[in-house]
Design an enzyme around this catalytic site. Structure first.
Site, PDB file in Angstrom:
ATOM      1  CG  ASN A  85      -0.296  -0.079   2.541  1.00  0.00           C
ATOM      2  OD1 ASN A  85       0.669  -0.811   2.719  1.00  0.00           O
ATOM      3  ND2 ASN A  85      -0.814   0.663   3.512  1.00  0.00           N
ATOM      4  CB  CYS A  98     -10.956  -3.114   1.869  1.00  0.00           C
ATOM      5  SG  CYS A  98     -10.201  -2.345   0.420  1.00  0.00           S
ATOM      6  CG  HIS A 101      -6.393  -0.222  -1.598  1.00  0.00           C
ATOM      7  ND1 HIS A 101      -7.257  -0.536  -0.570  1.00  0.00           N
ATOM      8  CD2 HIS A 101      -6.731   1.041  -1.974  1.00  0.00           C
ATOM      9  CE1 HIS A 101      -8.070   0.476  -0.334  1.00  0.00           C
ATOM     10  NE2 HIS A 101      -7.764   1.452  -1.185  1.00  0.00           N
ATOM     11  CB  CYS A 104      -8.775  -4.780  -2.487  1.00  0.00           C
ATOM     12  SG  CYS A 104      -7.673  -3.452  -1.999  1.00  0.00           S
ATOM     13  CD  GLU A 161      -1.689   4.945   4.365  1.00  0.00           C
ATOM     14  OE1 GLU A 161      -2.305   3.942   4.763  1.00  0.00           O
ATOM     15  OE2 GLU A 161      -1.139   5.755   5.145  1.00  0.00           O
ATOM     16  CD  GLU A 195      -5.482  -6.123  -1.174  1.00  0.00           C
ATOM     17  OE1 GLU A 195      -6.118  -6.635  -0.236  1.00  0.00           O
ATOM     18  OE2 GLU A 195      -5.051  -4.950  -1.134  1.00  0.00           O
TER      19      GLU A 195
END
Length: 309
Positions: A99, A139, A112, A142, A101, A114
């Site tokens: 991930n 989530c 993300h 994803c 950010e 994935e």
């Protein structure tokens, strides 16, 4: 089996799960940075033989290493994913992801883990993804992103404690076919397009844009991150039937940069180039927004090109 025996058996099974030592993780992490987050078919075979483990055991053991690539200044929640992809030549490769950010920007702009692993596979030769191992449960965002894959109906998802199929985690899914889209991400049916008057443009940037997955807007677009000493990094636009989980070309390129262990700093990054399809542009503002989250301003070029008829 008594309760105490069952607990003892479960403990033995847990202890039997293969994992790298911390030193082995660091060594593999260092190696992966030189390979931009990819283990080749021969690498996989060598590691399986060295540690006497199966391909799946190795895939799961690599997940904590993938998490080391995470850039999470907001959540401090470091997620790793490793996709098992198969190339057109039949080679089985591990594609790492983590991930990413961006401080002081909308949370919707994050990448993300994935997405990062799938993007890595998509940009680097995989024709299908058959398994993905993840450090934490995916989530809904994803799951929807994975649902765009050409292998969505058979994709296996491996978590630390349990295994699922994507269909178990996302039943009655909304996907490309619901919008009349007959192609999928990584699908061989997806055909590259041709641009006109691009002789003076970086040809890998042009190729990455022409191979974008953009069935919903037709904005074939790509980003190039040029660095001073670490080479160039490219990202393509990957759309999604649910729209929001789409991955912008800058997010795609940044993910590739971080998988090489290169920080996005003024000392490393020389310039950014965004190429978009003339008449279908939609990436300029989101690109500027993400770049604004960093504390320096690299040289930026926005290119629009027309499609050949």
């Amino acid at each position: 089996m008594t309760s105490s025996n069952r607990e003892h058996s479960q403990t033995e099974q847990t202890q039997a799960v293969f994992s790298f030592t911390e030193q082995q993780q660091d060594t593999l992490f260092t190696e992966l940075k030189t390979k931009r987050g990819i283990l080749s078919h021969s690498d996989i075979l060598q590691l399986c033989n060295e540690h006497q483990v199966s391909e799946l055991e190795l895939l799961k053991a690599c997940v904590p290493v993938a998490s080391l690539f995470s850039v999470a200044p907001i959540s401090k929640f470091y997620v790793g994913a490793v996709a098992l992809g198969i190339t057109e030549q039949g080679d089985r490769q591990f594609y790492f992801g983590a991930n990413v950010e961006f401080s002081h920007q909308a949370l919707s702009l994050v990448v993300h883990a994935e997405q990062s692993a799938i993007n890595n596979a998509w940009l680097n030769g995989a024709s299908r993804i058959v398994k993905i191992a993840i450090s934490d449960a995916p989530c809904g965002y994803c799951r929807q992103f994975m649902n765009e894959l050409n292998t969505a109906d058979s994709l296996d998802i491996h978590l630390p404690e349990r295994d699922f199929t994507l269909r178990e985690l996302l039943p009655n899914a909304f996907g490309p076919k619901d919008l009349g889209n007959k192609v999928s991400l990584l699908s061989s049916a997806s055909q590259a397009v041709n641009f006109i008057d691009v002789d003076n443009i970086d040809q890998k940037l042009v190729m990455t844009a022409s191979n974008s997955y953009v069935p919903y807007t037709s904005n074939y677009s790509a980003v190039k991150i040029a660095t001073y000493e670490h080479g160039d990094f490219y990202g393509g636009y990957a759309e999604n039937a649910a729209y929001s989980p789409s991955l912008s070309p800058l997010q795609s390129a940044l993910s590739q940069l971080y998988l090489a262990g290169v920080a996005f700093t003024g000392e490393n990054v020389e310039s950014i180039s965004l190429l978009e399809t003339q008449g279908a542009e939609n990436q300029l503002e989101v690109t500027k927004s993400v770049l604004a989250s960093f504390d320096f301003s690299p040289a930026f070029e926005h290119i629009t090109v027309a499609l050949s008829e």
